[in-house]
Design a protein around this motif. Structure first.
Motif, PDB file in Angstrom:
ATOM      1  N   SER A 125     -57.668 -19.394  13.642  1.00 41.93           N
ATOM      2  CA  SER A 125     -58.992 -19.788  14.116  1.00 41.93           C
ATOM      3  C   SER A 125     -58.805 -20.933  15.097  1.00 41.93           C
ATOM      4  N   VAL A 164     -60.099 -24.085  17.448  1.00 38.81           N
ATOM      5  CA  VAL A 164     -61.121 -25.132  17.396  1.00 38.81           C
ATOM      6  C   VAL A 164     -61.385 -25.653  18.807  1.00 38.81           C
ATOM      7  N   ASP A 172     -67.300 -26.848  18.621  1.00 38.55           N
ATOM      8  CA  ASP A 172     -67.320 -26.578  17.188  1.00 38.55           C
ATOM      9  C   ASP A 172     -67.682 -27.830  16.395  1.00 38.55           C
ATOM     10  N   ASN A 188     -66.369 -22.522  14.105  1.00 39.42           N
ATOM     11  CA  ASN A 188     -65.327 -22.102  15.049  1.00 39.42           C
ATOM     12  C   ASN A 188     -65.660 -20.798  15.769  1.00 39.42           C
ATOM     13  N   GLY A 240     -60.802 -17.029  17.718  1.00 34.92           N
ATOM     14  CA  GLY A 240     -59.825 -16.680  16.698  1.00 34.92           C
ATOM     15  C   GLY A 240     -59.011 -15.476  17.099  1.00 34.92           C
ATOM     16  N   ALA A 258     -63.515 -19.553  10.941  1.00 33.05           N
ATOM     17  CA  ALA A 258     -62.785 -20.327   9.930  1.00 33.05           C
ATOM     18  C   ALA A 258     -63.002 -19.707   8.550  1.00 33.05           C
ATOM     19  N   GLN A 259     -62.646 -18.438   8.435  1.00 31.66           N
ATOM     20  CA  GLN A 259     -62.775 -17.707   7.177  1.00 31.66           C
ATOM     21  C   GLN A 259     -61.848 -16.502   7.229  1.00 31.66           C
ATOM     22  N   LEU A 289     -56.140 -23.670   6.364  1.00 30.44           N
ATOM     23  CA  LEU A 289     -57.591 -23.489   6.241  1.00 30.44           C
ATOM     24  C   LEU A 289     -58.239 -24.615   5.448  1.00 30.44           C
ATOM     25  N   THR A 325     -59.410 -27.669   7.498  1.00 31.51           N
ATOM     26  CA  THR A 325     -60.240 -27.438   8.682  1.00 31.51           C
ATOM     27  C   THR A 325     -60.931 -28.714   9.132  1.00 31.51           C
ATOM     28  N   VAL A 346     -56.346 -23.334  13.311  1.00 22.48           N
ATOM     29  CA  VAL A 346     -56.398 -23.293  11.853  1.00 22.48           C
ATOM     30  C   VAL A 346     -55.688 -22.020  11.390  1.00 22.48           C
ATOM     31  N   VAL A 377     -55.470 -19.421   8.991  1.00 23.61           N
ATOM     32  CA  VAL A 377     -56.354 -18.900   7.961  1.00 23.61           C
ATOM     33  C   VAL A 377     -55.578 -18.046   6.949  1.00 23.61           C
TER      34      VAL A 377
END
Length: 333
Positions: A33, A35, A39, A55, A58, A92-93, A308, A311, A328, A330
């Protein structure tokens, strides 16, 4: 995710159901992800949904495709853009569902680090490079032949993308930086000439390598750089402003600018017409396929990785001005 605005402390790690893609949608297992400044600014601003995952950018692997999706399939490596604009679900998942147009295949050999670093920086750079009088409105090899591009802040993420895209399109590229370390990064990105604006006479140094001036100025700090831009922008040139570093106020010398027909174009990629964004995605995809866009310190864009669960630290790094691209991690690739 966060359910209230504020500093990075509002971010929390939580479990959510895996979303199902609908018609024309793609579910992606996010690996990286990216940034961006918007964000953390969005996280500090107004909350338009009860809960939000941050975010915009990605990269990852297509996990499932909904009815009507034809451009990608399960298992494809892809990059994502503008995931959180007007939506509650950023990158961000572990899994995110997006419309197909925001899920772009990555060519063989292009890393997921690169994919997560494209998105908003590359699309912003593309827009800045395609608003000059007489065009071009698209980028490709030769599109900027004979043009001089000045990139302010050549060591930033947008600056890095602008240097690389301008070089790919055939421009002569000058970059300004604040010190020797950033100068090395701008050169690694491909700038033909690099000027430290804190030493000597930067206008004279730019004019020495670009006597006719810059046809396109990619500007990150319009207020502090207004005098310099006025001194080095060519007649009929454009100053493309994509950020407000140094403040919102800009003092312009109207007579000198209109005498030379210099134009200011303000750029916010989120709100440009959809067709413009789609064209930029197509061109950026072509540049990636051609090997013209790279990341890493050797390409002028150092990468900073955070897991993650950190974050919030990744957001803080961007807010504090980390040089390079903050990513990030993830999930494993």
């Amino acid at each position: 995710m966060y359910s209230e605005t504020g500093d990075s402390g509002v971010l929390r790690l939580t479990d959510r159901p895996v979303p199902e893609p609908g018609s024309g949608e793609v579910r992606v297992r996010v690996v990286r992800s990216g940034v961006n400044p918007t964000d953390w600014k969005s996280r500090r601003g107004a909350l338009s949904h009860p809960e939000a995952v941050p975010n915009q950018d990605g990269a990852g692997i297509v996990d499932a495709a909904g009815p009507g999706v034809t451009g990608v399939a399960a298992g494809d490596r892809v990059w994502l853009w503008e995931a959180a604009w007007g939506r509650p679900d950023g990158t961000a998942q572990e899994y995110v569902v997006l419309p197909e147009r925001q899920v772009v295949p990555l060519p063989h050999g292009a890393s997921l680090d690169l994919g997560a670093s494209l998105g908003i920086p590359a699309l912003t750079a593309h827009r800045c490079l395609t608003v000059a009088e007489g065009g071009p409105d698209r980028l490709a090899p030769g599109a900027l032949d004979g043009r001089t591009v000045l990139v302010a802040g050549g060591a930033g993420a947008v600056g890095n993308a602008a240097i690389q895209l301008a070089r790919w399109a055939g421009a002569a590229v000058v970059a300004t930086v604040s010190g020797p370390e950033k100068a090395a990064l701008a050169r690694a990105a491909g700038a033909h000439h690099v000027v430290n604006y804190r030493t000597g006479d930067p206008a004279a140094q730019i004019r020495a390598v670009a006597p006719e001036g810059a046809d396109i100025v990619v500007e990150v700090a319009p207020g502090p750089n207004a005098v310099l831009d006025r001194a080095v922008t060519a007649p009929q040139g454009v100053v493309a402003v994509y950020a407000n570093n140094g403040g919102d106020d800009v003092a312009l010398s109207v007579r000198e600018l209109f005498t030379r027909n210099i134009r200011y174009q303000f750029v916010l990629v989120y709100t440009v017409p959809e067709a413009v964004k789609d064209a930029a995605v197509t061109d950026v995809r072509a540049a990636v396929a051609a090997g013209a866009l790279r990341v890493g310190e050797e390409a002028g864009l150092p990468l900073h990785h955070f897991p993650l669960e950190r974050t919030a630290d990744a957001h803080d790094a961007v807010e504090s001005g980390a040089v390079g691209k903050v990513l990030v991690d993830v999930a494993p690739e």
